[in-house]
Structures are given as C-alpha cells and as structure tokens.
Write a protein that holds these residues in place. Structure first.
Motif, mmCIF file in Angstrom:
data_model
loop_
_atom_site.group_PDB
_atom_site.id
_atom_site.type_symbol
_atom_site.label_atom_id
_atom_site.label_comp_id
_atom_site.label_asym_id
_atom_site.label_seq_id
_atom_site.Cartn_x
_atom_site.Cartn_y
_atom_site.Cartn_z
ATOM 1 N N THR A 228 36.775 12.287 3.093
ATOM 2 C CA THR A 228 37.804 11.121 2.800
ATOM 3 C C THR A 228 37.735 9.828 1.320
ATOM 4 O OG1 THR A 228 36.975 9.109 3.910
ATOM 5 C CG2 THR A 228 38.565 11.198 4.854
ATOM 6 N N GLU A 229 35.774 10.173 1.531
ATOM 7 C CA GLU A 229 35.603 9.512 -0.298
ATOM 8 C C GLU A 229 35.856 10.781 -1.205
ATOM 9 O OE1 GLU A 229 33.822 10.125 2.297
ATOM 10 O OE2 GLU A 229 33.182 8.715 3.307
ATOM 11 N N VAL A 230 35.892 12.028 -1.022
ATOM 12 C CA VAL A 230 36.197 12.558 -2.791
ATOM 13 C C VAL A 230 37.000 13.619 -2.120
ATOM 14 C CG1 VAL A 230 33.734 12.383 -3.190
ATOM 15 C CG2 VAL A 230 34.337 14.125 -1.333
ATOM 16 N N SER A 231 37.925 13.800 -0.643
ATOM 17 C CA SER A 231 39.114 14.258 -0.890
ATOM 18 C C SER A 231 40.538 14.663 -0.609
ATOM 19 C CB SER A 231 39.509 15.301 0.272
ATOM 20 O OG SER A 231 39.981 16.249 0.995
ATOM 21 N N PRO A 232 41.740 14.586 -1.919
ATOM 22 C CA PRO A 232 41.068 16.396 -2.170
ATOM 23 C C PRO A 232 39.547 16.237 -3.652
ATOM 24 C CG PRO A 232 43.497 15.575 -3.112
ATOM 25 C CD PRO A 232 42.727 14.188 -1.589
ATOM 26 N N LEU A 233 39.848 16.980 -3.842
ATOM 27 C CA LEU A 233 39.099 17.787 -5.122
ATOM 28 C C LEU A 233 39.822 17.934 -6.075
ATOM 29 C CD1 LEU A 233 35.895 20.337 -3.579
ATOM 30 C CD2 LEU A 233 35.924 17.590 -4.352
ATOM 31 N N PRO A 234 39.638 17.100 -7.244
ATOM 32 C CA PRO A 234 40.587 17.348 -8.992
ATOM 33 C C PRO A 234 40.951 18.840 -9.035
ATOM 34 C CG PRO A 234 39.257 15.177 -8.836
ATOM 35 C CD PRO A 234 38.686 16.106 -7.463
ATOM 36 N N LYS A 235 41.789 18.818 -9.052
ATOM 37 C CA LYS A 235 41.678 20.543 -10.432
ATOM 38 C C LYS A 235 41.265 20.060 -11.034
ATOM 39 C CE LYS A 235 45.534 23.368 -12.411
ATOM 40 N NZ LYS A 235 47.236 23.853 -12.920
ATOM 41 N N GLY A 236 40.217 22.099 -11.158
ATOM 42 C CA GLY A 236 39.344 21.941 -11.967
ATOM 43 C C GLY A 236 38.289 21.851 -11.952
ATOM 44 N N THR A 237 37.998 21.018 -11.089
ATOM 45 C CA THR A 237 36.619 20.470 -9.989
ATOM 46 C C THR A 237 36.330 21.839 -10.073
ATOM 47 O OG1 THR A 237 37.317 18.744 -9.013
ATOM 48 C CG2 THR A 237 35.013 19.770 -8.675
ATOM 49 N N ASN A 238 33.774 21.779 -10.645
ATOM 50 C CA ASN A 238 33.579 23.500 -10.618
ATOM 51 C C ASN A 238 32.516 22.771 -9.738
ATOM 52 O OD1 ASN A 238 33.652 23.957 -13.156
ATOM 53 N ND2 ASN A 238 33.170 22.170 -14.080
ATOM 54 N N LEU A 239 32.115 23.885 -8.457
ATOM 55 C CA LEU A 239 31.785 24.140 -7.521
ATOM 56 C C LEU A 239 31.049 25.357 -7.485
ATOM 57 C CD1 LEU A 239 33.587 25.611 -5.647
ATOM 58 C CD2 LEU A 239 34.691 23.598 -5.142
ATOM 59 N N SER A 240 29.959 25.818 -6.627
ATOM 60 C CA SER A 240 29.728 27.153 -6.694
ATOM 61 C C SER A 240 29.523 27.706 -4.893
ATOM 62 C CB SER A 240 27.883 26.732 -6.675
ATOM 63 O OG SER A 240 27.047 26.123 -5.998
ATOM 64 N N VAL A 241 29.619 28.809 -4.895
ATOM 65 C CA VAL A 241 29.819 29.182 -3.551
ATOM 66 C C VAL A 241 28.527 29.133 -2.410
ATOM 67 C CG1 VAL A 241 30.855 31.119 -1.672
ATOM 68 C CG2 VAL A 241 32.215 29.478 -3.616
ATOM 69 N N ILE A 242 28.477 28.848 -2.156
ATOM 70 C CA ILE A 242 26.404 28.787 -0.791
ATOM 71 C C ILE A 242 27.240 29.769 0.538
ATOM 72 C CG2 ILE A 242 26.040 26.774 -2.184
ATOM 73 C CD1 ILE A 242 26.072 25.005 0.294
ATOM 74 N N GLU A 243 28.231 30.124 1.306
ATOM 75 C CA GLU A 243 28.390 30.508 2.519
ATOM 76 C C GLU A 243 29.496 31.121 2.224
ATOM 77 O OE1 GLU A 243 27.541 29.643 6.967
ATOM 78 O OE2 GLU A 243 26.450 28.444 4.978
ATOM 79 N N SER A 244 30.069 31.846 3.053
ATOM 80 C CA SER A 244 31.049 32.176 3.630
ATOM 81 C C SER A 244 31.703 32.245 5.352
ATOM 82 C CB SER A 244 31.858 33.966 3.178
ATOM 83 O OG SER A 244 31.745 33.538 1.894
ATOM 84 N N HIS A 245 32.807 32.624 5.970
ATOM 85 C CA HIS A 245 33.352 32.307 7.145
ATOM 86 C C HIS A 245 35.029 32.697 7.256
ATOM 87 C CE1 HIS A 245 33.631 31.256 10.631
ATOM 88 N NE2 HIS A 245 33.906 30.815 11.331
ATOM 89 N N GLY A 246 34.741 33.989 7.201
ATOM 90 C CA GLY A 246 36.550 34.287 6.913
ATOM 91 C C GLY A 246 36.910 33.886 5.647
ATOM 92 N N ILE A 247 37.983 32.985 5.806
ATOM 93 C CA ILE A 247 38.892 32.513 4.595
ATOM 94 C C ILE A 247 38.413 31.582 4.120
ATOM 95 C CG2 ILE A 247 41.020 33.199 5.100
ATOM 96 C CD1 ILE A 247 42.180 31.225 5.812
ATOM 97 N N TRP A 248 36.909 30.571 4.402
ATOM 98 C CA TRP A 248 36.400 29.536 4.185
ATOM 99 C C TRP A 248 35.363 29.601 3.260
ATOM 100 C CZ3 TRP A 248 39.160 24.988 4.447
ATOM 101 C CH2 TRP A 248 40.620 25.028 5.147
ATOM 102 N N ARG A 249 35.551 28.401 2.711
ATOM 103 C CA ARG A 249 33.773 28.608 2.027
ATOM 104 C C ARG A 249 32.759 27.137 2.052
ATOM 105 N NH1 ARG A 249 35.006 33.125 1.988
ATOM 106 N NH2 ARG A 249 35.565 34.662 1.171
ATOM 107 N N LYS A 250 32.267 27.787 2.580
ATOM 108 C CA LYS A 250 30.710 26.295 2.130
ATOM 109 C C LYS A 250 30.488 26.539 0.679
ATOM 110 C CE LYS A 250 26.932 24.328 4.322
ATOM 111 N NZ LYS A 250 26.508 23.954 5.608
ATOM 112 N N VAL A 251 30.778 25.061 0.627
ATOM 113 C CA VAL A 251 31.321 24.795 -1.547
ATOM 114 C C VAL A 251 29.706 23.924 -2.145
ATOM 115 C CG1 VAL A 251 32.656 26.099 -2.400
ATOM 116 C CG2 VAL A 251 32.425 23.417 -1.975
ATOM 117 N N ASP A 252 29.284 23.459 -2.976
ATOM 118 C CA ASP A 252 28.107 22.742 -3.688
ATOM 119 C C ASP A 252 29.248 21.925 -5.059
ATOM 120 O OD1 ASP A 252 25.882 20.832 -4.469
ATOM 121 O OD2 ASP A 252 24.500 22.847 -4.257
#
Length: 273
Positions: A228-252
C-alpha cells in the motif's frame, strides 16, 4: 489458479463461484481454442443473469467482471453457446472446439471525444476510452478494460491453456469476422495469444518500465495484498525482473517511490515495456 473436474479453483483451493447455465449442450468437448469475448452489457451481473436465462439461448464458460470477480457458468468440457456461426483454421462451429470467456465491457461506444456513450446512453469518461482511427478516417471509441480485470483474465486463461493444452487464444472477431467485434481494440490480444505460444509476456530483456500505473503485490496473483505504501507504481517506473511465475513477474524496483527504496514484489507482466 487450478482446474479440477473441469471447474475453476483459486490457488487457495476455493472453487470459483458457479452458476450453472441451462444454455449448453450435453456433448463433451475436447477444447482446442480459447475464445475471448466482451459482454456488451451494462454489468457483469446483468450479463450473467441473461446467460443463465433459457430465453437467451447463449452462454459462456466464464464471465469476468470489471472488479476481477469470476463466475463459471459451464463446465470446461461441456459445449457452451458462445461462438455462434464461426470458422477458424478449417474448423466450423467453434462451440464444439473451444472454451469461451466473457469480459464485462460495453465494447464499441457511440459518440466522439468528450461525448462517448454506451449503446444504452451511459456516459463514458475519455480516460476510459481507447480511440482508434478507422481506414476511412472515422474515430472509433472502445471502452477500456480495467487493470484488475485483465490480470484476472490472464490468470484464468493461463490455467485453461495449461490444463487443456490449448492451441491458440483467439477473439470472437477472428472466428466471426464482419459479424462480431469483440473483444475489440482495447483488449491486449497479443499478450493472451502468447500464453498459448509458450510465452507469458512480450518482454525480452531484464530491465523494464511500467507502461501504466501498476499495482505491486506480495505474491504472484491478485489474491495477494498490494504494497500500500508504494502501490500503484507510477507510469515509467524503472525496475528489473528477477523471477517469473506464469504471467507474473517478481521485480526489484530501481526508482525511489514515496521515499521507499529496495522495493521487491510482484507485478503483472502485461504492463512492462
């Protein structure tokens, strides 16, 4: 999500709400295709009530509301009446070969920019409209789907694709061209097609930006809480993908959001570019 005895279950083991429609055939099917539709109705509830009414002579296997709610109407191995007169890749009568998903959406709108309305006259804000220029220069307006609705639809679709080894995800407009418009230009069809093609999103590198304001969650699914403190992330937020689970991405998350750093969570892969 999981499928047991041709019924849909949440990942926590609870069955999705089931309202059996009488509008189905006794024939058992081995589905090859997944067909996406919009309801063209005023609400998910009204569309469901119509699809379980014998007078409708129509049904679908699943209806997904704009709030992400899911109702199953027909077992996945039973012939629902969603495709009508249809043809695809040498196959006639797609009802006998497909599973149908209906998404609550009024579809093609009437009017013009600043004055869009549904077919029954309800005003629609411009920020909920995808405008598309036709080959004749006319601007069409399509009601957009909600982020949560598309997240849930992708989860449901992935479960169906995997369980039944679906060959292809297609639209009603693909199998009934000139007769049907759904699911329309606002639906991210390429992302859903990739589910059946063995790919769960359109990305190829590891560093991305959010293409819209995007919820970040504590796990890979809509049943997990948002940060809740950071969601939703603003449009244009930079992030890296570290894991995939189906259609979902774990991101840093690379950027600092609301003075928060080192944010790690799960986002829907559809909204990364």
């Amino acid at each position: 999500m999981k499928i047991k005895s041709h019924k849909l279950f949440h990942s926590d083991g609870l069955q999705v709400k089931f309202k059996r429609s009488p509008n189905q055939s006794s024939a058992v099917i081995n589905p090859r295709f997944l067909v996406m539709h919009y309801t063209a109705g005023s609400s998910a509830e009204s569309s469901i009530n119509w699809l379980i009414n014998p007078k409708a002579k129509a049904s679908a296997h699943i209806v997904i509301g704009r709030d992400g709610s899911i109702v199953q109407l027909v077992d996945f191995n039973r012939k629902a009446w969603h495709a009508g007169k249809s043809h695809w890749r040498g196959v006639n009568g797609l009802n006998s070969y497909s599973i149908g998903i209906e998404l609550d959406n009024p579809g093609l709108l009437q009017g013009s920019s600043g004055n869009w309305k549904t077919a029954w006259g309800k005003p629609v804000s411009d920020n909920e409209v995808l405008e598309q220029k036709s080959s004749f220069g006319k601007i069409k307006g399509w009601h957009t789907y909600t982020e949560l609705q598309l997240e849930v639809a992708a989860e449901v679709s992935l479960a169906i694709v995997r369980h039944y080894n679906i060959e292809e995800v297609i639209g009603h407009d693909d199998i009934s061209p000139g007769r049907k418009n759904d699911p329309g230009a606002a639906f991210p069809m390429s992302t859903f097609q990739n589910l059946a093609a063995g790919r769960s999103s359109d990305e190829s590198d590891n560093i991305f930006q959010t293409s819209t304001a995007l919820n970040i969650r504590k796990g890979p699914g809509t049943e997990y809480d948002k940060f809740t403190e950071v969601s939703p992330l603003p449009k244009g937020t930079n992030l890296s993908v570290i894991e995939s689970h189906g259609i979902w991405r774990k991101v840093d998350v690379i950027d600092v959001i609301n003075n928060e750093m080192d944010i790690v969570g799960w986002v829907h892969g559809r909204y990364l570019s």
